[in-house]
Design a protein around this motif. Sequence first.
Motif, PDB file in Angstrom:
ATOM      1  N   TYR A  73       0.836  -1.210   0.000  1.00 14.75           N
ATOM      2  CA  TYR A  73       0.000   0.000   0.000  1.00 14.75           C
ATOM      3  C   TYR A  73       0.869   1.258   0.000  1.00 14.75           C
ATOM      4  N   CYS A 120       1.124   4.121  -2.977  1.00 16.55           N
ATOM      5  CA  CYS A 120       0.848   5.536  -2.705  1.00 16.55           C
ATOM      6  C   CYS A 120       2.019   6.420  -3.128  1.00 16.55           C
ATOM      7  N   ILE A 170     -12.931  12.270   7.809  1.00 16.11           N
ATOM      8  CA  ILE A 170     -12.421  10.905   7.711  1.00 16.11           C
ATOM      9  C   ILE A 170     -11.990  10.404   9.077  1.00 16.11           C
ATOM     10  N   ARG A 186      -6.747   7.674   8.814  1.00 17.39           N
ATOM     11  CA  ARG A 186      -6.544   8.336   7.529  1.00 17.39           C
ATOM     12  C   ARG A 186      -6.138   9.804   7.714  1.00 17.39           C
ATOM     13  N   ASP A 225      -2.629   8.741   2.334  1.00 20.32           N
ATOM     14  CA  ASP A 225      -4.077   8.590   2.165  1.00 20.32           C
ATOM     15  C   ASP A 225      -4.473   8.708   0.691  1.00 20.32           C
ATOM     16  N   CYS A 284      -6.673   5.793  -0.885  1.00 21.67           N
ATOM     17  CA  CYS A 284      -8.035   5.824  -0.329  1.00 21.67           C
ATOM     18  C   CYS A 284      -8.844   6.964  -0.941  1.00 21.67           C
ATOM     19  N   THR A 285      -8.180   8.098  -1.140  1.00 23.06           N
ATOM     20  CA  THR A 285      -8.855   9.258  -1.737  1.00 23.06           C
ATOM     21  C   THR A 285      -9.307   8.946  -3.161  1.00 23.06           C
ATOM     22  N   LEU A 318      -9.955   6.052  -4.455  1.00 18.42           N
ATOM     23  CA  LEU A 318     -10.957   4.991  -4.495  1.00 18.42           C
ATOM     24  C   LEU A 318     -12.306   5.410  -3.915  1.00 18.42           C
ATOM     25  N   LEU A 319     -12.286   6.343  -2.947  1.00 16.48           N
ATOM     26  CA  LEU A 319     -13.505   6.649  -2.198  1.00 16.48           C
ATOM     27  C   LEU A 319     -14.103   8.023  -2.485  1.00 16.48           C
ATOM     28  N   SER A 320     -13.388   8.874  -3.216  1.00 11.61           N
ATOM     29  CA  SER A 320     -13.835  10.260  -3.387  1.00 11.61           C
ATOM     30  C   SER A 320     -14.201  10.554  -4.837  1.00 11.61           C
ATOM     31  N   SER A 335     -10.536  16.073  -0.094  1.00  8.66           N
ATOM     32  CA  SER A 335     -11.547  15.384  -0.900  1.00  8.66           C
ATOM     33  C   SER A 335     -12.906  15.977  -0.554  1.00  8.66           C
TER      34      SER A 335
END
Length: 309
Positions: free
Chosen positions: A42, A46, A221, A225, A232, A235-236, A238-240, A283
């Motif tokens: 991970y 990143c 968040i 995170r 992060d 994650c940003t 994938l999720l934002s 985000s």
Amino acid sequence: MINILNSSNTQTNLIYLRSAYSTFVSNSIDTLEHIFYFLLVYLIVCLTLYKILFTTRPYHLILKKLVKHVKFPKHNRILLVISHPDDECMFFGPTILTLTSRENCEFYILCLSNGNFEKQGKKRRNELWESCTALGISESNIILINATLLPDDPNIEWKVEAVAKLILNTVESLDIDGIITFDRDGISQHPNHCAIYYATASLCLANLLPKDCKIYTLDSINVIRKYISVFDLLCTFLLSTNWFILSWQSGSIVRSAMKKHKSQMKWFRWLYIYFSRYMYINSLREINLSDVELEMQLQDSLLINSFKL
């Protein structure tokens, strides 16, 4: 005879416990190894993505078309609504720094209190001006409210109607077509932050905002995170749906702006400006009428259930 049987049972139990313990230790080691390798991969992903975003090498250009450091619609006149001086750089630095450098985009900031909780209102006003200037906001575009109804106090809840009226008046007078502010959780659960969200949501529910005016809220968040800085990034992505990501050099501008708030630079804020992802990543989520209605229904149902309990 009974003693022999008891001794035999005890030995059997000890053997079983040792076997169970060995199995547990073996499985735990395997699990920790998997977690370690997952975290390692991970972090590498990143760092690779972060490097791709801000590199000028030709062979990265194709990848840069797939992952961009900015994903946000175009607006001509944007209003950022915050509660206190220092909110602008503690939470919204990447957003401000990116949009103030965007062509044909006029950026305004509305601060609803002068930060007088520790009787330093005048000093904090000057710090706000210095910070905004460092982030690229024109002095003429800074609006600071000093109203007795909106004190800088986490123990006093701001009246949503008063906040909504101030926001609406500013939006109409400046012909704003984009509002950016806190989400329902206010990043840190600060009641003054949350009040701005509910005020903006109430304007949306009442259809009082101009039809072309969009509302964007900064994502709150979890604490993990929040303090992993640029890690992060994945994650940003994938999720934002909307984001602003700064390079390390640009992030130093946000840190410099935060240092303008000298009255607020306690020891833990020094840690914050180097470890918080809000120094490098923002985000945002666009909210509309259906989103607000759903959130209000969920909140009402939670209140009803709490009363029943």
